[in-house]
Design a protein around this motif. Sequence first.
Motif, short mmCIF file in Angstrom:
data_model
loop_
_atom_site.label_atom_id
_atom_site.label_comp_id
_atom_site.label_asym_id
_atom_site.label_seq_id
_atom_site.Cartn_x
_atom_site.Cartn_y
_atom_site.Cartn_z
N THR A 36 66.20 -40.61 21.15
CA THR A 36 67.04 -39.80 22.03
C THR A 36 68.19 -40.66 22.54
O THR A 36 67.99 -41.82 22.92
N GLU A 37 69.36 -40.04 22.56
CA GLU A 37 70.55 -40.77 23.07
C GLU A 37 70.82 -40.35 24.50
O GLU A 37 70.77 -39.18 24.85
N LEU A 38 71.15 -41.37 25.35
CA LEU A 38 71.52 -41.14 26.74
C LEU A 38 73.00 -41.47 26.90
O LEU A 38 73.46 -42.51 26.44
N SER A 39 73.72 -40.57 27.56
CA SER A 39 75.17 -40.74 27.76
C SER A 39 75.47 -41.12 29.20
O SER A 39 74.72 -40.77 30.13
N PHE A 78 61.30 -40.06 33.55
CA PHE A 78 60.90 -39.02 32.59
C PHE A 78 60.82 -37.71 33.37
O PHE A 78 59.99 -37.57 34.27
N ILE A 79 61.68 -36.78 33.02
CA ILE A 79 61.74 -35.51 33.77
C ILE A 79 61.10 -34.43 32.91
O ILE A 79 61.63 -34.04 31.85
N ASN A 104 57.20 -34.09 24.94
CA ASN A 104 57.87 -32.95 24.33
C ASN A 104 58.83 -32.30 25.35
O ASN A 104 58.44 -32.01 26.47
N ASN A 105 60.06 -32.10 24.90
CA ASN A 105 61.07 -31.38 25.71
C ASN A 105 61.30 -32.04 27.07
O ASN A 105 61.48 -31.35 28.08
N ALA A 106 61.29 -33.38 27.14
CA ALA A 106 61.55 -34.08 28.40
C ALA A 106 63.00 -34.53 28.45
O ALA A 106 63.67 -34.69 27.42
N SER A 137 69.95 -38.03 29.27
CA SER A 137 69.86 -37.38 27.95
C SER A 137 70.15 -35.90 28.11
O SER A 137 70.16 -35.37 29.22
N GLY A 138 70.40 -35.24 26.98
CA GLY A 138 70.65 -33.82 27.03
C GLY A 138 69.37 -33.05 27.38
O GLY A 138 68.26 -33.52 27.15
N SER A 139 69.55 -31.87 27.95
CA SER A 139 68.39 -31.06 28.34
C SER A 139 67.74 -30.42 27.14
O SER A 139 68.37 -30.26 26.08
#
Length: 265
Positions: free
Chosen positions: A163-166, A206-207, A238-240, A263-265
């Motif tokens: 996962t990429e974080l911007s 981690f959301i 999954n889906n975090a 990261s993107g939702s």
Amino acid sequence: MAHALSALDESEARALEAHLQTCADCRVEMDHWRESAALVALETRALEPSAQLRARILQDLETASDLEKKPESLKANRTTASNVIELPRGPGRTWTSVQTWGSMAAALVFVALILSLVVLLKQNNRAKQELGRLSNQVHETEQQLAREREAIAILTTPGARMTELSGTNSAPSAHAMLAYDKNGRAILMAKGLPLAPAGKAYQLWFIAGGQPIPGKVFSAAPSGDGALNDQIPPVALNNAVFAITLEPEGGVQAPTGAIYLRSGS
């Protein structure tokens, strides 16, 4: 000796007295001659001059009488010559030109050695600093390679994800990559993060289901690079959404600081 017998004229006596004030050896010799002169003065026995001395005195008187008849220039030359008294010089009391130049050369060599030592010390300090800088670069490079190898190892396992974080408005040039496998083993590599203030550090979150779960904290190097190994909770696999905030360096249980990466939702 002539001074002890009061045989010097006024200028010669002044010159000798000035020298005696600065020369201990000559003062000792002067005291010796004065003691000798005093012993001569205390001699009470009358001495009859010898025939040779009497003849010499009479001859000097005749010479003086003839001199009165000669030109004044000859009298002046004789007077000047008779008044000059060569003072004895003891060995080792004056410096020759060779000794003077030798001392100056030795002093210059000593100064040159001191300057060379200072230059060598400065060069040694610069070399140590450069060696320390290169050692730090090598260490950072080795750590970076180790993290990249670990990330590759994670990504090559079945079910792995990345996962990429911007960067947000707090760090628009920052970005990060989070790689993790199906068991939650994760590695985060970030770039472009500002240097955290004293007492602060970056914390991973981690959301899941709208609820933030705290991860570990890490620091960013002056270059802006940062890395972290963590374990993602099962509920966040999954889906975090992943985020990085600036928090107290000990970490917190709920986010309080600004979000720097997300990261993107």
